[in-house]
Design a protein around this motif. Structure first.
Motif, PDB file in Angstrom:
ATOM      1  N   ASP A 170     -30.655  44.696  48.080  1.00  0.00           N
ATOM      2  CA  ASP A 170     -29.246  44.333  48.151  1.00  0.00           C
ATOM      3  C   ASP A 170     -28.760  43.933  46.760  1.00  0.00           C
ATOM      4  OD1 ASP A 170     -28.579  44.308  51.141  1.00  0.00           O
ATOM      5  OD2 ASP A 170     -30.379  43.056  51.070  1.00  0.00           O
ATOM      6  N   ASN A 171     -27.673  44.537  46.334  1.00  0.00           N
ATOM      7  CA  ASN A 171     -27.043  44.129  45.075  1.00  0.00           C
ATOM      8  C   ASN A 171     -26.105  42.978  45.392  1.00  0.00           C
ATOM      9  OD1 ASN A 171     -25.567  43.851  42.703  1.00  0.00           O
ATOM     10  ND2 ASN A 171     -25.501  46.041  42.297  1.00  0.00           N
ATOM     11  N   THR A 172     -26.535  41.766  45.097  1.00  0.00           N
ATOM     12  CA  THR A 172     -25.773  40.580  45.487  1.00  0.00           C
ATOM     13  C   THR A 172     -24.661  40.232  44.505  1.00  0.00           C
ATOM     14  OG1 THR A 172     -27.410  39.185  44.376  1.00  0.00           O
ATOM     15  CG2 THR A 172     -27.715  39.596  46.745  1.00  0.00           C
ATOM     16  N   ALA A 173     -24.650  40.889  43.353  1.00  0.00           N
ATOM     17  CA  ALA A 173     -23.594  40.631  42.361  1.00  0.00           C
ATOM     18  C   ALA A 173     -23.074  41.956  41.806  1.00  0.00           C
ATOM     19  CB  ALA A 173     -24.126  39.742  41.239  1.00  0.00           C
ATOM     20  N   PRO A 174     -22.462  42.775  42.657  1.00  0.00           N
ATOM     21  CA  PRO A 174     -22.018  44.097  42.206  1.00  0.00           C
ATOM     22  C   PRO A 174     -20.883  44.010  41.194  1.00  0.00           C
ATOM     23  CG  PRO A 174     -21.157  43.644  44.395  1.00  0.00           C
ATOM     24  CD  PRO A 174     -22.102  42.521  44.075  1.00  0.00           C
ATOM     25  N   LYS A 175     -20.958  44.862  40.190  1.00  0.00           N
ATOM     26  CA  LYS A 175     -19.892  45.010  39.205  1.00  0.00           C
ATOM     27  C   LYS A 175     -19.012  46.201  39.588  1.00  0.00           C
ATOM     28  CE  LYS A 175     -21.820  41.829  36.593  1.00  0.00           C
ATOM     29  NZ  LYS A 175     -21.235  40.487  36.407  1.00  0.00           N
ATOM     30  N   ASN A 176     -17.846  46.270  38.983  1.00  0.00           N
ATOM     31  CA  ASN A 176     -16.976  47.434  39.181  1.00  0.00           C
ATOM     32  C   ASN A 176     -17.100  48.327  37.954  1.00  0.00           C
ATOM     33  OD1 ASN A 176     -15.063  49.221  40.138  1.00  0.00           O
ATOM     34  ND2 ASN A 176     -13.333  48.018  39.407  1.00  0.00           N
ATOM     35  N   VAL A 177     -17.626  49.526  38.149  1.00  0.00           N
ATOM     36  CA  VAL A 177     -17.863  50.462  37.051  1.00  0.00           C
ATOM     37  C   VAL A 177     -16.782  51.540  37.083  1.00  0.00           C
ATOM     38  CG1 VAL A 177     -19.487  52.078  35.997  1.00  0.00           C
ATOM     39  CG2 VAL A 177     -20.339  50.050  37.208  1.00  0.00           C
ATOM     40  N   GLY A 178     -16.041  51.664  35.990  1.00  0.00           N
ATOM     41  CA  GLY A 178     -15.047  52.724  35.876  1.00  0.00           C
ATOM     42  C   GLY A 178     -15.686  53.984  35.334  1.00  0.00           C
ATOM     43  N   ILE A 179     -15.405  55.102  35.974  1.00  0.00           N
ATOM     44  CA  ILE A 179     -15.972  56.386  35.549  1.00  0.00           C
ATOM     45  C   ILE A 179     -14.847  57.356  35.233  1.00  0.00           C
ATOM     46  CG2 ILE A 179     -17.514  58.288  36.116  1.00  0.00           C
ATOM     47  CD1 ILE A 179     -18.848  56.548  38.195  1.00  0.00           C
ATOM     48  N   VAL A 180     -14.834  57.858  34.018  1.00  0.00           N
ATOM     49  CA  VAL A 180     -13.922  58.938  33.632  1.00  0.00           C
ATOM     50  C   VAL A 180     -14.722  60.227  33.672  1.00  0.00           C
ATOM     51  CG1 VAL A 180     -12.373  59.856  31.872  1.00  0.00           C
ATOM     52  CG2 VAL A 180     -12.626  57.383  32.135  1.00  0.00           C
ATOM     53  N   MET A 181     -14.343  61.133  34.567  1.00  0.00           N
ATOM     54  CA  MET A 181     -15.109  62.362  34.750  1.00  0.00           C
ATOM     55  C   MET A 181     -14.448  63.544  34.043  1.00  0.00           C
ATOM     56  SD  MET A 181     -16.527  62.244  38.640  1.00  0.00           S
ATOM     57  CE  MET A 181     -17.620  60.908  39.189  1.00  0.00           C
ATOM     58  N   ALA A 182     -15.287  64.448  33.546  1.00  0.00           N
ATOM     59  CA  ALA A 182     -14.801  65.689  32.951  1.00  0.00           C
ATOM     60  C   ALA A 182     -14.521  66.699  34.071  1.00  0.00           C
ATOM     61  CB  ALA A 182     -15.831  66.235  31.970  1.00  0.00           C
ATOM     62  N   GLY A 183     -14.035  67.867  33.694  1.00  0.00           N
ATOM     63  CA  GLY A 183     -13.717  68.882  34.699  1.00  0.00           C
ATOM     64  C   GLY A 183     -14.092  70.277  34.255  1.00  0.00           C
ATOM     65  N   ASN A 184     -15.087  70.379  33.372  1.00  0.00           N
ATOM     66  CA  ASN A 184     -15.425  71.695  32.837  1.00  0.00           C
ATOM     67  C   ASN A 184     -16.185  72.574  33.809  1.00  0.00           C
ATOM     68  OD1 ASN A 184     -17.258  69.531  32.252  1.00  0.00           O
ATOM     69  ND2 ASN A 184     -18.460  70.896  30.953  1.00  0.00           N
ATOM     70  N   ILE A 185     -17.046  71.984  34.663  1.00  0.00           N
ATOM     71  CA  ILE A 185     -17.736  72.760  35.690  1.00  0.00           C
ATOM     72  C   ILE A 185     -17.656  71.986  37.005  1.00  0.00           C
ATOM     73  CG2 ILE A 185     -19.267  73.772  33.951  1.00  0.00           C
ATOM     74  CD1 ILE A 185     -21.526  72.075  35.023  1.00  0.00           C
ATOM     75  N   PRO A 186     -17.850  72.639  38.141  1.00  0.00           N
ATOM     76  CA  PRO A 186     -17.694  71.961  39.429  1.00  0.00           C
ATOM     77  C   PRO A 186     -18.614  70.753  39.576  1.00  0.00           C
ATOM     78  CG  PRO A 186     -17.777  74.344  39.733  1.00  0.00           C
ATOM     79  CD  PRO A 186     -18.129  74.090  38.304  1.00  0.00           C
ATOM     80  N   LEU A 187     -18.018  69.619  39.956  1.00  0.00           N
ATOM     81  CA  LEU A 187     -18.762  68.381  40.224  1.00  0.00           C
ATOM     82  C   LEU A 187     -19.623  67.946  39.041  1.00  0.00           C
ATOM     83  CD1 LEU A 187     -19.830  68.784  43.975  1.00  0.00           C
ATOM     84  CD2 LEU A 187     -18.143  67.203  43.044  1.00  0.00           C
ATOM     85  N   VAL A 188     -19.116  68.159  37.839  1.00  0.00           N
ATOM     86  CA  VAL A 188     -19.890  67.813  36.642  1.00  0.00           C
ATOM     87  C   VAL A 188     -20.157  66.311  36.560  1.00  0.00           C
ATOM     88  CG1 VAL A 188     -17.888  67.569  35.130  1.00  0.00           C
ATOM     89  CG2 VAL A 188     -20.084  68.264  34.160  1.00  0.00           C
ATOM     90  N   GLY A 189     -19.298  65.496  37.177  1.00  0.00           N
ATOM     91  CA  GLY A 189     -19.489  64.053  37.128  1.00  0.00           C
ATOM     92  C   GLY A 189     -20.267  63.477  38.297  1.00  0.00           C
TER      93      GLY A 189
END
Length: 332
Positions: A72-91
């Motif tokens: 269990d992650n008892t202290a979860p952080k919020n991670v922002g992800i900026v994804m690319a779009g060059n190939i399908p589901l690259v992120g």
């Protein structure tokens, strides 16, 4: 939601992709209509690779165990992800890492690839409401505790500025190369074609340059590459081919070609769509000596390196830019 529950959900997601039901087929068709570079052939390739290489219960369990994540992650952080779009589901791998870690994530999708992942996340939401608290999408990323951003060299400068005060991973342009000896079998050249052509060469794991010995015979290579001549049926790819050909002719630059690729000698690692650069090396020279620590190189394909045909089949531990995302998430 504990780690085992998350793994079970991800395994179910892999089964969903492989079952290829009507809803998933309609989603893939929508993604292809939205972005013509996302052909059905390459969407299926990307999603099957994800299902088979990433979303298997035993592989996910062994992967997570390497990092000693708590159940269990008892202290979860919020991670922002900026994804690319060059190939399908690259992120997808970044999404997967954060989900396995038990942190929350807020995802900014590329407008070029904003259909497939939303659909897959919706499946997770439908199966388990608790995932709604772990995964969300946003047009702007604010108030995150850490960031993972992928983009061009230009956009990376902005990421460096905006995210510098937070734990972050920022990725820039990369590409891949192949080192040939001249002793490759027809089957190996056939597999190399996959490394060059899959996703129209738009991925960082695509081979955009060859290193070949002096007096190399390119005819078997060009013949092997004919397996992808059908790519010129896509007008955008054919337009690139015709444009590059015109530039080479106007510049009176030497080139070799089949119906789908233009080979030209160049020192450059990066090449435009439909062009493949090559460079000769002399007997005794080892091109990998100057490539191994080159920040522009994602993969080296060839004997004693990534096997031919496997560049676009990364495993869970093949991290982009060589940065261990799971360790980063464990330590934030």
């Amino acid at each position: 939601m504990n780690l085992q529950q998350r793994i079970v959900l991800l395994n179910r997601l892999g089964e969903y992709i492989l079952q290829d039901n009507d809803n998933w087929q309609a989603t893939k068709q929508k993604a292809s209509h939205q972005n013509s570079w996302f052909t059905p052939e390459f969407i299926d390739l990307a999603t099957r690779n994800i299902a088979l290489a990433f979303l298997q219960k035993d592989k996910l369990t062994a992967w997570a165990d390497q990092y000693s994540f708590q159940a269990d992650n008892t202290a979860p952080k919020n991670v922002g992800i900026v994804m690319a779009g060059n190939i399908p589901l690259v992120g997808f791998h970044d999404f997967l890492c954060v989900f396995i870690s038990g942190h929350r994530q807020t995802i900014k999708l590329s407008s070029k690839d904003d259909v497939l992942l939303k659909h897959l996340v919706q499946q997770l939401h439908d199966w388990d409401e608790r995932t709604r608290h772990l995964i969300s999408f946003a047009e702007m990323l604010k108030n995150c505790d850490a960031y993972i951003a992928t983009g061009s060299n230009n956009s990376a400068r902005y990421f460096d500025y905006y995210f510098s005060k937070y734990p972050h991973i920022i990725r820039r342009n990369r590409t891949s190369v192949a080192i040939l000896t001249g002793e490759e079998s027809p089957e190996e050249l056939n597999q190399l074609a996959d490394d060059v052509y899959q996703y129209f060469g738009l991925g960082c794991r695509n081979v955009t340059k060859l290193y070949v010995p002096e007096q190399y015979d390119f005819i078997p290579l060009l013949n092997a590459f004919k397996k992808y001549d059908h790519l010129t049926d896509l007008h955008k790819y054919k337009h690139n081919y015709d444009y590059i050909l015109a530039v080479l002719l106007l510049n009176r630059q030497y080139y070799m070609a089949n119906q789908s690729i233009l080979l030209t000698e160049s020192k450059e690692l990066f090449s435009p769509i439909s062009q493949l650069n090559f460079e000769y090396y002399k007997p005794g020279e080892q091109p990998e000596a100057i490539l191994t620590n080159n920040e522009d190189v994602q993969c080296i394909v060839g004997k004693n390196h990534i096997p031919f045909g496997k560049a676009q089949s990364p495993s869970l531990t093949d991290y982009a830019d060589g940065v261990d995302v799971m360790k980063f998430l464990r330590d934030i």
